[in-house]
Design a protein around this motif. Structure first.
Motif, PDB file in Angstrom:
ATOM      1  N   PRO A   8       0.808  -1.226   0.000  1.00 19.65           N
ATOM      2  CA  PRO A   8       0.000   0.000   0.000  1.00 19.65           C
ATOM      3  C   PRO A   8       0.845   1.282   0.000  1.00 19.65           C
ATOM      4  O   PRO A   8       2.040   1.246   0.289  1.00 19.65           O
ATOM      5  CB  PRO A   8      -0.805  -0.126   1.298  1.00 19.65           C
ATOM      6  CG  PRO A   8      -0.047  -1.087   2.135  1.00 19.65           C
ATOM      7  CD  PRO A   8       0.727  -1.978   1.236  1.00 19.65           C
ATOM      8  N   ILE A   9       0.169   2.382  -0.334  1.00 19.06           N
ATOM      9  CA  ILE A   9       0.823   3.707  -0.343  1.00 19.06           C
ATOM     10  C   ILE A   9       1.346   4.014   1.060  1.00 19.06           C
ATOM     11  O   ILE A   9       0.629   3.863   2.044  1.00 19.06           O
ATOM     12  CB  ILE A   9      -0.215   4.795  -0.749  1.00 19.06           C
ATOM     13  CG1 ILE A   9      -0.826   4.490  -2.116  1.00 19.06           C
ATOM     14  CG2 ILE A   9       0.362   6.181  -0.675  1.00 19.06           C
ATOM     15  CD1 ILE A   9       0.034   4.766  -3.284  1.00 19.06           C
ATOM     16  N   LEU A  10       2.587   4.467   1.133  1.00 18.07           N
ATOM     17  CA  LEU A  10       3.180   4.778   2.433  1.00 18.07           C
ATOM     18  C   LEU A  10       2.726   6.152   2.916  1.00 18.07           C
ATOM     19  O   LEU A  10       2.416   7.022   2.091  1.00 18.07           O
ATOM     20  CB  LEU A  10       4.712   4.768   2.310  1.00 18.07           C
ATOM     21  CG  LEU A  10       5.334   3.450   1.849  1.00 18.07           C
ATOM     22  CD1 LEU A  10       6.781   3.653   1.432  1.00 18.07           C
ATOM     23  CD2 LEU A  10       5.252   2.422   2.943  1.00 18.07           C
ATOM     24  N   PRO A  11       2.698   6.359   4.236  1.00 21.38           N
ATOM     25  CA  PRO A  11       2.273   7.673   4.742  1.00 21.38           C
ATOM     26  C   PRO A  11       3.138   8.814   4.201  1.00 21.38           C
ATOM     27  O   PRO A  11       2.687   9.945   4.077  1.00 21.38           O
ATOM     28  CB  PRO A  11       2.456   7.543   6.262  1.00 21.38           C
ATOM     29  CG  PRO A  11       2.564   6.086   6.539  1.00 21.38           C
ATOM     30  CD  PRO A  11       3.059   5.414   5.305  1.00 21.38           C
TER      31      PRO A  11
END
Lengths: 372, 197
Positions: free
Chosen positions: A88-91
């Motif tokens: 998933p997209i990282l923060p």
């Protein structure tokens, strides 16, 4: 005395043991073995050691993704399309990705790590970006805080680029900066000048690269550059070009204007608005005024927002956005199609986009490189 | 001289009656910040338990076999912190490799375990109370589990509270602090059953 020695040895020894332990665990845990990177559906395939960021891994293999901030995750320039599942997209990526980019699985290459086989898509022209070695030929004060730096290329000794593109200067360690840093600067010279490149570099207080250039860089110093990069260049249309520059943002516009004049693309109207605070912030005025005389469709409008009494300024005053709005209404042909070319601070760019869209230029016809 | 405390008593006391969070109020920052969702709380609780147990054991060895023989006990704060920082680094690498999802959901709070005062607190309590090695490990493990129990309990309560009609000004941190106060009072109910101070 013995106590001091014992304490030093104890702290030093313990730290060394723990550091060694971290290195050993890192070697075991972060050993992802050899992984494959597939670029543009088999156009190029790289075998690399996994574990590092995609940006670093690619640059070690000679594929240079632009990164204006040098991989800190703050500029968002190093976006690549990832075709395989890498989680998933990282923060750290989320704030720099638009919703439709997330849907297309665009990721920040400086933040994602290469842990397993990965397939990516990058623009073909990035294959031509290279590392250049050069030597500083001339450093010239344009204003009190902007220097013109000319770098003669040694290896390779020639460069092909589109006027308006930028390169990344590799800044070596100095003072308390103990690692190499890269920062993006627009090329100010014309593409016809193939053996060297010129940049306008404004001193940013506390800036790693600009401090280096202003305080440490000398003529005859060696320099490394990576590039060229960027989507900011003249589009081949007949539309009037409305260019707005602030500070060192004049560099790519100067390159574009010079290139157009040299290539005799003088059939379109070009308006150049150059915003500054007072007279001491203006530079290259003679060059553009001279251009105005030689090229009847070129219009140069320098404007000062806070002219000082001794400036004795007779030209336009006020914020560049106000001057731009006034010229849209009073001086420009309302019926011709127009394109916007902007280079300056993010704040200036955003404000100019607003004025331009209010005056009929659609957002997809406004071009800029926003170096945050 | 080690105190005469049974290991089982010490284990349960450090979870319930002397809970490091709800009776000593150590480690509140991440306790409040990460308890918004259950999965992250569970992950952080387990990570804290792991780090607390390992660091307490290593710190006991370092204190007794390095600091005391050289008469450098006064360096315990800096030494304990160095050990904690290294173990947290290693845990971070392991968690990133083993569970990317957990690594991401913990975000900044994983490296911040280093400055979680509960971890340093346990190491200092172990030294002040003269626990032997086994007692220290059990105390570290129990305190970690106590911290984990407290954070997952708070996460569960917050999930319920989020759907409850809380007065506007108390929403968010306000009601969370009140909840923590009530939890601490509830844990006080255990006091007297076991005493390990």
């Amino acid at each position: 005395m013995n106590t001091i020695l014992a304490a030093s040895f104890l702290i030093g020894g313990l730290s060394a043991v723990l550091a060694a332990l971290i290195v050993v665990v890192d070697g075991i845990v972060n050993n992802y073995g050899e992984v494959k990177i597939d670029i543009n559906n088999g156009k190029k395939e790289l075998k690399v050691n996994g574990g590092a960021s995609l940006l670093t891994t690619l640059s070690e293999q000679g594929v240079f993704i632009p990164s204006a901030c040098g991989g800190r995750g703050s500029c968002g320039a190093c976006k690549v399309k990832v075709l395989s599942d890498i989680g998933p997209i990282l923060p750290t990526e989320a704030p720099l990705l638009e919703e439709d980019e997330i849907k297309q699985n665009i990721r920040l290459s400086c933040q994602v790590k290469v842990k397993s086989d990965i397939a990516i898509e990058i623009p073909e022209e990035l294959f031509s970006a290279k590392i250049f070695k050069g030597v500083v030929e001339k450093i010239n004060d344009l204003t009190y805080d902007i220097k013109e730096v000319k770098i003669k290329l040694i290896e390779p000794n020639e460069i092909e680029f589109k006027a308006g593109q930028y390169m990344q200067l590799v800044i070596p360690p100095y003072e308390k900066i103990n690692e190499y840093t890269q920062r993006a600067y627009s090329i100010a010279s014309s593409p016809s000048q193939k053996d060297s490149v010129e940049f306008f570099i404004r001193l940013v207080p506390g800036g790693i690269a600009t401090t280096y250039v202003h305080k440490y860089l000398k003529e005859n110093d060696q320099m490394e550059l990576v590039g060229p990069f960027g989507e900011f260049y003249m589009r081949n249309t007949d539309a009037d070009m409305i260019c707005v520059a602030g500070g060192s943002g004049l560099a790519p516009i100067k390159s574009i204007v010079a290139d157009m004049f040299e290539r005799k693309i003088t059939n379109r109207n070009v308006w150049l608005f150059f915003g500054a605070r007072s007279l001491k912030d203006l530079y290259y005025v003679d060059f553009f005024q001279d251009m105005e005389k030689k090229w009847d469709r070129f219009h140069f409008v320098p404007a000062l927002s806070e002219p000082e009494p001794q400036d004795n300024w007779k030209g336009e005053t006020g914020l560049i956005t106000d001057v731009l709005g006034k010229y849209f209404k009073e001086k420009m042909d309302q019926n011709t199609p127009k394109e916007g070319y902007l280079c300056g601070s993010p704040g200036m760019i955003n404000a100019c986009i607003k004025v331009m869209t209010e005056n009929g230029i659609s957002e997809d016809k406004i071009y800029y490189d926003k170096f945050a | 001289m080690s105190p005469d405390v049974g290991l089982i008593s010490l284990f349960f006391a450090s979870i319930f009656t002397s809970n490091i969070l709800l009776s000593n109020f150590l480690g509140m920052c991440s306790f409040i910040s990460v308890s918004k969702d259950f999965t992250s709380s569970n992950g952080l609780g387990l990570a804290v338990t792991f780090v607390m147990t390992i660091t307490t054991a290593i710190n006991w060895l370092v204190y007794h076999y390095l600091l005391i023989p050289f008469g450098l006990e006064y360096l315990r704060y800096i030494v304990f912190i160095i050990v904690i920082a290294a173990i947290v680094q290693i845990s971070e690498m392991v968690i990133e490799r083993m569970s990317t999802n957990l690594y991401m959901s913990l975000g900044i709070f994983l490296p911040l375990i280093t400055v979680n005062c509960a971890i340093l607190g346990v190491a200092l309590f172990m030294q002040i109370r003269n626990y032997n090695f086994l007692q220290s490990v059990i105390f570290g493990l129990g305190s970690g589990l106590g911290w984990w129990l407290a954070i997952v309990s708070l996460a569960a309560i917050r999930k319920k509270v989020d759907k409850s009609p809380v007065p506007g000004p108390l929403k968010g941190p306000g009601i969370t602090l009140i909840t923590i106060g009530l939890m601490a009072m509830a844990f006080m109910g255990f006091s007297g059953m076991l005493n390990v101070q």
